[in-house]
Design a protein around this motif. Sequence first.
Motif, mmCIF file in Angstrom:
data_model
loop_
_atom_site.group_PDB
_atom_site.id
_atom_site.type_symbol
_atom_site.label_atom_id
_atom_site.label_comp_id
_atom_site.label_asym_id
_atom_site.label_seq_id
_atom_site.Cartn_x
_atom_site.Cartn_y
_atom_site.Cartn_z
ATOM 1 N N ASP A 123 1.337 -1.141 0.285
ATOM 2 C CA ASP A 123 0.035 -0.128 -0.290
ATOM 3 C C ASP A 123 1.038 0.948 0.073
ATOM 4 O O ASP A 123 0.703 2.036 -0.592
ATOM 5 C CB ASP A 123 -1.008 -0.051 1.016
ATOM 6 N N ILE A 124 1.636 1.407 1.206
ATOM 7 C CA ILE A 124 2.520 2.715 0.454
ATOM 8 C C ILE A 124 3.402 2.392 0.096
ATOM 9 O O ILE A 124 3.796 3.802 -0.830
ATOM 10 C CB ILE A 124 3.365 2.586 2.333
ATOM 11 N N PHE A 127 1.642 4.456 -3.381
ATOM 12 C CA PHE A 127 1.270 5.531 -3.440
ATOM 13 C C PHE A 127 2.737 6.575 -2.737
ATOM 14 O O PHE A 127 3.070 7.343 -3.457
ATOM 15 C CB PHE A 127 0.735 5.617 -1.542
ATOM 16 N N THR A 128 4.311 5.716 -2.471
ATOM 17 C CA THR A 128 4.854 7.099 -1.518
ATOM 18 C C THR A 128 5.694 6.866 -3.929
ATOM 19 O O THR A 128 6.492 8.225 -3.511
ATOM 20 C CB THR A 128 5.658 6.275 -0.925
ATOM 21 N N ARG A 130 4.843 7.097 -6.483
ATOM 22 C CA ARG A 130 4.545 8.193 -7.095
ATOM 23 C C ARG A 130 4.953 8.999 -7.770
ATOM 24 O O ARG A 130 4.854 9.834 -8.405
ATOM 25 C CB ARG A 130 2.675 8.002 -7.583
ATOM 26 N N ARG A 136 7.650 4.968 -10.544
ATOM 27 C CA ARG A 136 5.870 5.896 -10.231
ATOM 28 C C ARG A 136 5.373 4.813 -11.485
ATOM 29 O O ARG A 136 4.643 4.572 -11.293
ATOM 30 C CB ARG A 136 5.797 7.171 -9.991
ATOM 31 N N LYS A 152 -7.777 -0.834 -3.743
ATOM 32 C CA LYS A 152 -6.701 -0.617 -2.797
ATOM 33 C C LYS A 152 -5.536 0.367 -4.016
ATOM 34 O O LYS A 152 -5.514 1.573 -3.871
ATOM 35 C CB LYS A 152 -5.989 -1.138 -1.707
ATOM 36 N N TYR A 156 -4.765 4.270 -4.539
ATOM 37 C CA TYR A 156 -3.345 5.249 -4.371
ATOM 38 C C TYR A 156 -2.724 5.801 -4.813
ATOM 39 O O TYR A 156 -1.690 6.784 -4.777
ATOM 40 C CB TYR A 156 -2.851 4.226 -3.348
ATOM 41 N N THR A 157 -2.595 5.319 -6.124
ATOM 42 C CA THR A 157 -2.252 5.647 -7.396
ATOM 43 C C THR A 157 -2.418 6.473 -8.049
ATOM 44 O O THR A 157 -1.802 7.441 -8.060
ATOM 45 C CB THR A 157 -2.436 4.421 -8.956
ATOM 46 N N THR A 159 -4.069 8.943 -5.216
ATOM 47 C CA THR A 159 -4.113 9.954 -5.294
ATOM 48 C C THR A 159 -3.014 10.332 -5.087
ATOM 49 O O THR A 159 -1.955 11.447 -5.145
ATOM 50 C CB THR A 159 -4.773 9.458 -3.215
ATOM 51 N N GLY A 160 -1.952 9.359 -5.227
ATOM 52 C CA GLY A 160 -0.483 9.675 -5.326
ATOM 53 C C GLY A 160 0.056 10.951 -6.610
ATOM 54 O O GLY A 160 0.463 12.228 -6.701
ATOM 55 N N ASP A 161 -1.089 10.871 -7.790
ATOM 56 C CA ASP A 161 -0.807 11.393 -9.201
ATOM 57 C C ASP A 161 -1.600 12.445 -8.971
ATOM 58 O O ASP A 161 -0.339 12.978 -9.236
ATOM 59 C CB ASP A 161 -1.887 10.188 -10.965
#
Length: 220
Positions: A123-124, A127-128, A130, A136, A152, A156-157, A159-161
């Motif tokens: 998960d983390i 996200f990170t 990205r 990424r 999920k 996360y993808t 949100t990071g984008d």
Amino acid sequence: MSLLTSITIELIKFVEIIIIKMGLLGVFFLMLLEGMLLPVPSEVVMTFSGYLAFYGLLDPFGSYFSIILLLLAGSIGDLIGAWIAYWIGKYGGDPFILRYGKYFFLKSDTIDRTKIWFNKYGDISVFTTRFLPVLRTFISIPAGIATMDFKKFSLYTLTGDIMYNIVLIYLGILFGSNWKVLLKYFTQLSYVGGAVFMVIIVYFIFKILKNRNKSIKLDK
């Protein structure tokens, strides 16, 4: 001029032409390609587009509305590209490893180990990464191999984008027609992402060879 520099210059020209001719659709298309692991730099796409959008050069809409549309086009395009990479990992990764893994010292339990690792840190990491060039996009493949929960992965993808693209668009607005000044910093960031990626690859190779040696000793 080195070959790498020449390729980079031509790639930037290609990105600029696509965006100027196709507008928001071009941004969506380019970010889709980047999400699919093709060498299209989102840093160039979103920064250049941010500059164009703010000064009314991207589409006929007002500046602020254009920026919102740009953010959506870039983020959704990258998300769909990441979905494609995820599905490649999910439906192509297992058969590839099972059939050809032995030639790369990969055993069938590589899939299981990948899934265990993603259950702990997936998960983390999705996200990170990205926020790191190179990583990424490549993170989508192991996420698919590990069959990470698709909702999920998407959350996360995306949100990071969105967060990363907001920064890039803002930089494009801030630097305006001088946005290319930022390219040297993006290049340095790419080196960081590439270095991290290589460290991860070396780590996995080390683990694979270590497990392989253990198996050889047990067989003896």
